[in-house]
Design a protein around this motif. Structure first.
Motif, short mmCIF file in Angstrom:
data_model
loop_
_atom_site.label_atom_id
_atom_site.label_comp_id
_atom_site.label_asym_id
_atom_site.label_seq_id
_atom_site.Cartn_x
_atom_site.Cartn_y
_atom_site.Cartn_z
N UNK A 9 31.28 -15.37 -54.89
CA UNK A 9 30.54 -15.58 -56.13
C UNK A 9 29.10 -15.13 -55.96
N UNK A 10 28.51 -15.44 -54.83
CA UNK A 10 27.13 -15.04 -54.56
C UNK A 10 27.01 -13.51 -54.51
N UNK A 11 27.94 -12.84 -53.85
CA UNK A 11 27.89 -11.38 -53.77
C UNK A 11 28.09 -10.75 -55.14
N UNK A 12 28.96 -11.31 -55.95
CA UNK A 12 29.18 -10.80 -57.29
C UNK A 12 27.93 -10.98 -58.15
N UNK A 13 27.27 -12.12 -58.05
CA UNK A 13 26.04 -12.35 -58.80
C UNK A 13 24.95 -11.40 -58.33
N UNK A 14 24.89 -11.14 -57.05
CA UNK A 14 23.91 -10.21 -56.50
C UNK A 14 24.15 -8.79 -57.03
N UNK A 15 25.40 -8.38 -57.09
CA UNK A 15 25.74 -7.06 -57.61
C UNK A 15 25.37 -6.93 -59.08
N UNK A 16 25.68 -7.95 -59.87
CA UNK A 16 25.35 -7.92 -61.29
C UNK A 16 23.83 -7.89 -61.52
N UNK A 17 23.09 -8.64 -60.73
CA UNK A 17 21.63 -8.61 -60.89
C UNK A 17 21.07 -7.25 -60.50
N UNK A 18 21.66 -6.61 -59.51
CA UNK A 18 21.22 -5.28 -59.11
C UNK A 18 21.46 -4.28 -60.24
#
Length: 107
Positions: A9-18
């Motif tokens: 979930x953290x990696x997905x949120x990081x990708x979306x913010x990028x």
């Protein structure tokens, strides 16, 4: 297992913010290019050359002599420990040998 889901979930949120930040930066860059006045895009080819007058020569004043105070002598009693003895045996790695170099073939 929860930590694995949390990491995903953290990696997905990081990708979306990028993705959001890169698209916002691209939009800002396009707006800046559209609103820039046309005269500011080109710089004049020959800018006036400015000359700076030379600085006057200046000599630094002499520094006063500085000496460190003498190091105090200290008389310590002898160390009361026992004399050092080397270890009776040195530790070895069992089952480990350095490879022997192969002899070079002479033509």
């Amino acid at each position: 297992m929860a930590s694995r889901n949390t990491a995903l979930v953290f990696l997905l949120a990081l990708l979306l913010s990028y993705v959001a930040m890169s698209s916002a930066a691209r939009n800002l860059q396009e707006q800046e290019q559209e609103t820039a006045p046309p005269t500011m895009k080109e710089e004049p080819s020959s800018a006036p050359h400015l000359t700076v007058p030379g600085l006057p020569d200046y000599e630094l004043p002499l520094m006063p002599k500085f000496e460190l105070p003498p190091f105090p002598e200290m008389h310590l009693p002898p160390f009361p420990g026992t004399p050092w003895k080397p270890a009776a045996r040195t530790p070895t790695l069992t089952g480990f040998f350095f490879p022997q170099p192969e002899p070079e073939a002479s033509p």
